[in-house]
Scaffold this active site. Structure first.
Site: not given
Ligand code: GLU
Length: 497
Positions: A253-254
């Site tokens: 998700k980064r």
């Protein structure tokens, strides 16, 4: 044989696209053979699991149309389907392993274990339990238990030899037992670990085929040993390739939004998301790229899974979504789907209290609420040039805010208020200054309806994506700067505790 597959998410965060990916392939395989697809919630990590996260996973899978035959919200003869409700079953099975001599009590303290690990790392050895407590006599064990010493239960692992993991897609994978740790099966709080619970449940739920991510291949020898110790038949293993970011790193998700709710919120059609996940590492016999879940079930064949690293590419998904919109929805259906999506009564009723006091006529609302439904605001660097902040300070605020919201358990205006108050204090900045880039990042404008209420409504995934978008507009955070900010962030985090 009656085919039974399962997906077994841990409810410890957002509903991940990887979960949907495993669910899709597990569902297709079971349905094609007229078998059952089971949803099991793996929530033995009490500290990290939450009912909210479980609910979000159920909602997202249902939104995608990946409906299960048995699960925590449905009856079924193999329940309960939530691991936290099966603790007695695990205790009983750990008892069996102990009495048959396949597992042992380990009283080593965390300090001893970390010294042991440090020593092994220093000597370039595989880090694994050194078997210290295996030499305790039965009497010593009983004495320690009677005196109330903390313990865990570990499984025994042969010292020598090779385990052959049989994977349907990869063939035989040899793994030396010397690489395998004497895995903890029961933690000191009495709860089982994943490895014990997954084996017991897959067996008792009569799962015939385990379809899961390739990151579990190295755990397979532990599971195979447990099946052997219990005298059970091992289900077939199918390890799917990991989904990746466009730069080939593991989907995270980064770098990419990974939450299914984000894609729902962005206005993707569930049919297109399913179609896209199906295309990742799998193909229809005729090579057609656009296909429905029904088509996929009909033509599903494990042999057509390819092991190359499938890239989750949002642009490709968007292209496919466009095809679904144009080719499958007539104007009526289009209108229905838009109102189901964001312009529904429930959503409007949450937004109206925030804007009602600020308008005299309806047409003034349009501009004010557009950001609730829009995707990422179009921003330029000058939009994010703040009067009282340097660019580096602005980046820092946005990045720290991102990290802060990642560790929020409750997503509501009060928790958000607290996050930003604390951030202001930590950075010794006025709250007004801290919030100025956040307003822009979230709403695209310096003023908007109340910020925290708005963030509560647009949700954590969209908030995260918009903060990240603002950081990117400012040129992103280089590896070097990330390291520096991480250090500073750790420092303020530890002073908060
Ligand atoms: N709870 C595990 C996960 O969330 C399940 C892995 C498996 O399918 O065995 O990844």
């Amino acid at each position: 044989m009656n085919i039974r597959t399962r997906v077994a998410p841990s409810p410890t965060g957002d509903p991940h696209v990887g979960t949907a990916y495993m669910a899709l392939f597990s569902l297709c395989f079971a349905r094609q053979f007229g078998g059952q697809f089971v949803l099991r919630i793996e929530d033995t990590d009490a500290a990290r699991s939450s009912r909210q996260s479980e609910q979000n996973i159920l909602d997202s899978l249902r939104w995608l149309g990946l409906d299960w035959d048995e699960g925590p919200d449905k009856s079924g003869s193999y329940g309960p389907y939530r691991q936290s409700e099966r603790l007695d079953i695990y205790k009983e099975h750990i008892g069996k392993l102990l009495s048959r001599g396949h597992a042992f009590h380990c009283f080593c303290t965390p300090e001893r274990l970390s010294t042991m690990r440090a020593e092994q790392i220093k000597n370039k050895q595989t880090t694994r339990y050194d078997g210290c407590c295996l030499s305790l006599s039965n009497q010593e064990v009983q004495e320690k238990l009677a005196s109330g010493q903390d313990y865990v239960v570990r499984m025994k692992v042969p010292e020598k030899g090779t385990c052959i993991v049989r994977d349907r897609l990869r063939g035989d994978i040899p793994i030396e037992y010397a690489q395998i740790d004497m895995q903890v099966l029961q933690k000191s709080d009495g709860n089982p670990t994943y490895h014990l619970a997954v084996v017991v449940d897959d067996h008792l739920m009569e799962i015939t085929h385990i379809i899961r991510g390739e990151e579990w291949i190295n755990s397979a020898p532990k599971h195979m040993l447990l099946y052997e110790y219990f005298g059970w038949h091992m289900p077939e293993l199918i390890h799917m390739p990991l989904l990746r970011n466009p730069d080939k790193s593991k989907l995270s998700k980064r770098k990419n939004p990974t939450s299914i709710s984000f894609y729902e919120r962005m206005g993707f059609l569930p049919e297109a998301v399913i179609n896209y996940l199906g295309m990742l590492g799998w193909s229809m016999p005729d090579g057609e790229e656009k296909f429905s879940l029904k088509d996929m079930v009909k033509h599903f064949d494990l042999e057509r899974i390819s092991l190359g690293a499938p890239i989750f590419d949002v642009d490709k998904l968007k292209w496919l979504n466009g095809r679904w919109l144009r080719e499958e929805l007539d104007d009526d259906a289009f209108a229905d789907r838009i109102s189901e999506w964001a312009y529904n009564r429930e959503n409007l009723k949450r937004i109206i209290p925030l804007v009602k006091e600020r308008v005299d006529i309806f047409s003034e609302i349009t501009d004010m609420i557009a950001f609730f439904a829009s995707g990422l605001p179009t921003l330029s660097e000058s939009d994010l040039t703040m009067k009282n902040l340097s660019v580096d300070q602005t980046k820092k605020i946005l990045q720290f805010a991102l990290w802060d919201i990642d560790s929020l358990d409750i997503w509501d205006r009060d928790s958000l208020n607290k996050v930003f108050e604390t951030l202001g204090e930590d950075l010794e900045l006025k709250i007004r200054d801290v919030l100025s880039p956040i307003f822009i990042a979230i709403s695209g404008k310096p003023v908007s309806p109340p910020l925290f209420d708005s963030m509560e409504i647009i949700g954590v995934d969209m908030t995260r994506a918009r903060l990240k978008n603002a950081i990117d507009v400012l040129g992103g955070v280089s590896k070097k700067l990330t390291k520096k900010l991480e250090k500073e962030y750790q420092l303020i985090r530890s002073s908060r505790e």
